[in-house]
Design a protein around this motif. Structure first.
Motif, mmCIF file in Angstrom:
data_model
loop_
_atom_site.group_PDB
_atom_site.id
_atom_site.type_symbol
_atom_site.label_atom_id
_atom_site.label_comp_id
_atom_site.label_asym_id
_atom_site.label_seq_id
_atom_site.Cartn_x
_atom_site.Cartn_y
_atom_site.Cartn_z
ATOM 1 N N ARG A 108 0.842 -1.182 0.000
ATOM 2 C CA ARG A 108 0.000 0.000 0.000
ATOM 3 C C ARG A 108 0.884 1.241 0.000
ATOM 4 N N ASN A 109 0.259 2.375 -0.284
ATOM 5 C CA ASN A 109 0.999 3.623 -0.260
ATOM 6 C C ASN A 109 1.533 3.894 1.143
ATOM 7 N N GLY A 110 2.838 4.249 1.152
ATOM 8 C CA GLY A 110 3.446 4.534 2.442
ATOM 9 C C GLY A 110 4.950 4.515 2.324
ATOM 10 N N PRO A 111 5.631 4.631 3.445
ATOM 11 C CA PRO A 111 7.099 4.659 3.409
ATOM 12 C C PRO A 111 7.703 3.382 2.814
ATOM 13 N N GLY A 112 7.128 2.237 3.151
ATOM 14 C CA GLY A 112 7.680 0.991 2.631
ATOM 15 C C GLY A 112 7.593 0.915 1.117
ATOM 16 N N LYS A 113 6.472 1.310 0.585
ATOM 17 C CA LYS A 113 6.298 1.276 -0.867
ATOM 18 C C LYS A 113 7.213 2.289 -1.547
ATOM 19 N N ASN A 114 7.389 3.471 -0.874
ATOM 20 C CA ASN A 114 8.277 4.485 -1.442
ATOM 21 C C ASN A 114 9.727 3.991 -1.498
ATOM 22 N N ALA A 115 10.155 3.273 -0.451
ATOM 23 C CA ALA A 115 11.529 2.755 -0.430
ATOM 24 C C ALA A 115 11.740 1.733 -1.553
ATOM 25 N N VAL A 116 10.780 0.849 -1.735
ATOM 26 C CA VAL A 116 10.892 -0.142 -2.810
ATOM 27 C C VAL A 116 10.896 0.553 -4.170
ATOM 28 N N GLN A 117 10.101 1.600 -4.307
ATOM 29 C CA GLN A 117 10.043 2.323 -5.569
ATOM 30 C C GLN A 117 11.373 3.012 -5.874
ATOM 31 N N GLN A 118 12.055 3.545 -4.839
ATOM 32 C CA GLN A 118 13.359 4.189 -5.048
ATOM 33 C C GLN A 118 14.402 3.162 -5.505
ATOM 34 N N ARG A 119 14.371 1.980 -4.862
ATOM 35 C CA ARG A 119 15.315 0.935 -5.288
ATOM 36 C C ARG A 119 15.027 0.507 -6.727
#
Length: 214
Positions: free
Chosen positions: A53-64
């Motif tokens: 879901r949208n959130g810090p975890g998803k943002n980190a995976v998206q950056q990688r």
């Protein structure tokens, strides 16, 4: 000993175009392996992003995932450059081979030209023409000799046709007279007719017949 006298170390031969092409192909192959690994990572990040879901975890995976994608684009650019380099080197190698073949052909033609000049330099056209004329004269002489040998010594050079026709008529008359005399001999009746001889076996029989009548 080599260090004392300062002998030079043999130099390695310079790489050829074929060596450079092979080395570039190896680099391209190694980069393609790295690109496949990055593709696998991107597929995993994509799967994770679809589940998070949208959130810090998803943002980190998206950056990688973005860093992996940029690295993939960098490798693809290197592959394109190396591929272009390989194409250029192959074109240069092909041109070099063509030039080498052309030079070999020219050398062969020059060698053949020199050999032809050397061989034709030994030929004298005037001698060939003189020999040709001599052959013609010899052939004419041979024909004259054959005509001379084929002459008939018994027949005169000039014959009168009238004399020949008269002789031919005389021969025909002789043949007719000979034929008529031969037929006359066959038809002639002999003067005396000879009786056929009496065989020895018939004589005793006639004598016996005479005795019996007596």
């Amino acid at each position: 000993m080599n260090r004392l006298f300062g002998s030079s170390v043999p130099k390695k031969p310079k790489p050829t175009l074929q060596d450079a092409i092979a080395s570039t192909d190896e680099r391209v192959a190694s980069i393609q392996v790295k690109v496949k690994k990055l593709d696998a990572e991107l597929a995993r990040y994509k799967e994770q992003l679809s589940k998070l879901r949208n959130g810090p975890g998803k943002n980190a995976v998206q950056q990688r995932a973005l860093r992996t994608l940029r690295q993939r684009k960098l490798y693809e650019g290197q592959i394109a450059q190396l591929t272009q380099q390989t194409f250029n080197m192959e074109s240069a190698a092909m041109t070099t081979d063509n030039l080498r073949n052309t030079m070999a052909t020219l050398d062969a033609m020059q060698t053949a030209n020199k050999e032809m000049r050397k061989q034709y330099g030994k030929i004298d056209i005037d001698k060939i023409e003189n020999m040709h004329f001599e052959m013609e004269e010899l052939i004419e002489q041979a024909n004259e000799i054959q005509e001379t040998l084929s002459r008939s010594y018994a027949v005169p050079d000039e014959l009168d046709e009238a004399d020949l026709e008269a002789e031919l008529d005389a021969l025909a008359l002789e043949e007719e007279e000979e034929g008529a005399s031969y037929l006359a001999d066959l038809n002639k009746v002999p003067d005396v007719i000879e009786e056929p001889p009496v065989e020895a076996a018939e004589a005793p029989v006639r004598q016996e017949a005479i005795k019996t009548t007596a």
